[in-house]
Design a protein around this motif. Structure first.
Motif, PDB file in Angstrom:
ATOM      1  N   GLY A  53       0.813  -1.210   0.000  1.00 41.32           N
ATOM      2  CA  GLY A  53       0.000   0.000   0.000  1.00 41.32           C
ATOM      3  C   GLY A  53       0.846   1.259   0.000  1.00 41.32           C
ATOM      4  O   GLY A  53       2.011   1.253   0.401  1.00 41.32           O
ATOM      5  N   VAL A  54       0.259   2.348  -0.453  1.00 37.54           N
ATOM      6  CA  VAL A  54       1.006   3.609  -0.560  1.00 37.54           C
ATOM      7  C   VAL A  54       0.578   4.656   0.466  1.00 37.54           C
ATOM      8  O   VAL A  54       1.146   5.740   0.495  1.00 37.54           O
ATOM      9  N   ASP A  55      -0.407   4.343   1.309  1.00 40.37           N
ATOM     10  CA  ASP A  55      -0.820   5.290   2.349  1.00 40.37           C
ATOM     11  C   ASP A  55       0.083   5.083   3.569  1.00 40.37           C
ATOM     12  O   ASP A  55      -0.296   4.471   4.564  1.00 40.37           O
ATOM     13  N   HIS A  56       1.309   5.575   3.470  1.00 34.55           N
ATOM     14  CA  HIS A  56       2.324   5.312   4.487  1.00 34.55           C
ATOM     15  C   HIS A  56       1.985   5.930   5.838  1.00 34.55           C
ATOM     16  O   HIS A  56       2.330   5.369   6.880  1.00 34.55           O
ATOM     17  N   ASP A  57       1.320   7.072   5.859  1.00 34.21           N
ATOM     18  CA  ASP A  57       0.970   7.724   7.125  1.00 34.21           C
ATOM     19  C   ASP A  57       0.004   6.881   7.949  1.00 34.21           C
ATOM     20  O   ASP A  57      -0.018   6.985   9.175  1.00 34.21           O
ATOM     21  N   ASP A  58      -0.795   6.041   7.289  1.00 40.91           N
ATOM     22  CA  ASP A  58      -1.790   5.245   8.001  1.00 40.91           C
ATOM     23  C   ASP A  58      -1.294   3.844   8.370  1.00 40.91           C
ATOM     24  O   ASP A  58      -1.959   3.137   9.102  1.00 40.91           O
ATOM     25  N   LYS A  59      -0.133   3.435   7.898  1.00 40.53           N
ATOM     26  CA  LYS A  59       0.308   2.054   8.139  1.00 40.53           C
ATOM     27  C   LYS A  59       0.561   1.754   9.605  1.00 40.53           C
ATOM     28  O   LYS A  59       0.188   0.692  10.097  1.00 40.53           O
ATOM     29  N   TRP A  60       1.193   2.674  10.325  1.00 38.25           N
ATOM     30  CA  TRP A  60       1.474   2.424  11.735  1.00 38.25           C
ATOM     31  C   TRP A  60       0.188   2.304  12.555  1.00 38.25           C
ATOM     32  O   TRP A  60      -0.016   1.301  13.238  1.00 38.25           O
ATOM     33  N   PRO A  61      -0.738   3.287  12.474  1.00 33.73           N
ATOM     34  CA  PRO A  61      -1.973   3.122  13.246  1.00 33.73           C
ATOM     35  C   PRO A  61      -2.812   1.942  12.759  1.00 33.73           C
ATOM     36  O   PRO A  61      -3.448   1.258  13.560  1.00 33.73           O
TER      37      PRO A  61
END
Length: 196
Positions: free
Chosen positions: A168-176
């Motif tokens: 996936g490319v939504d890196h800001d959301d991967k941690w949460p």
């Protein structure tokens, strides 16, 4: 449920993800999600999944490596894989569940593999090769027992991998998102650990 290293010191963590806890002491891994690509008694190796390198273009990288691209080239995303050997590339990609792995390809789990040969970059530069795929520069490495120690000190939470975390490319959301999959509300985590 996944066995943790403290429950089973011989547990092989290959194919799992590490989710950095808020108190992670190494700033390079703050809020990172790392895919464990290899794990044994000799140590562990992984690739960070949520640190894109927008300043490095796939086409420019191919030029630096003297790999000729054509109009069909697949312009895959380039990411920071970790602080060890930052000039070395690793292509994470899907593969058939069963079958032989050629030289330079390491099967991580089921239909997921990592390839380190120049051949795969040449294929991608000509519109061929595996899909989906991402290129990571560098890797995260741990010596014998080091990763297990970091987990025991609450530096990392162990979780299951998923295609959207890897490709996936939504890196800001991967941690949460990785925390939510484990049933943890990221807003409830504290950077400091208490002692009872």
């Amino acid at each position: 449920m996944t066995n943790s290293p403290e429950q089973d010191p011989q547990a092989n963590l290959t194919g799992k993800v590490l989710i950095a806890m808020p108190g992670m002491s190494d700033a390079r891994f703050h809020r990172s999600v790392v895919l464990i690509c290899a794990h044994s008694a000799e140590g562990a190796m992984g690739l960070v999944l949520n640190r894109p390198l927008p300043e490095i273009d796939f086409d420019d990288l191919m030029q630096q490596l003297d790999i000729k691209s054509d109009d069909a080239a697949r312009r895959i995303e380039v990411r920071f894989g970790g602080p060890v050997e930052p000039g070395r590339g690793f292509v994470l990609h899907k593969v058939p569940e069963h079958g032989e792995d050629p030289d330079g390809r390491m099967r991580i789990a089921g239909g997921l593999a990592m390839t380190t040969t120049r051949d795969i970059l040449e294929e991608l530069a000509h519109g061929k090769g595996p899909e989906p795929a991402v290129l990571a520069l560098g890797y995260a490495g741990w010596g014998p027992g080091q990763l297990e120690d970091e987990m025991l000190r609450n530096g990392w939470l162990l979780g299951e991998s998923a295609d959207d975390l890897i490709f996936g490319v939504d890196h800001d959301d991967k941690w949460p998102a990785a925390l939510r999959v484990q049933g943890i509300d990221p807003s409830l985590l504290s950077a400091s650990a208490g002692r009872a």
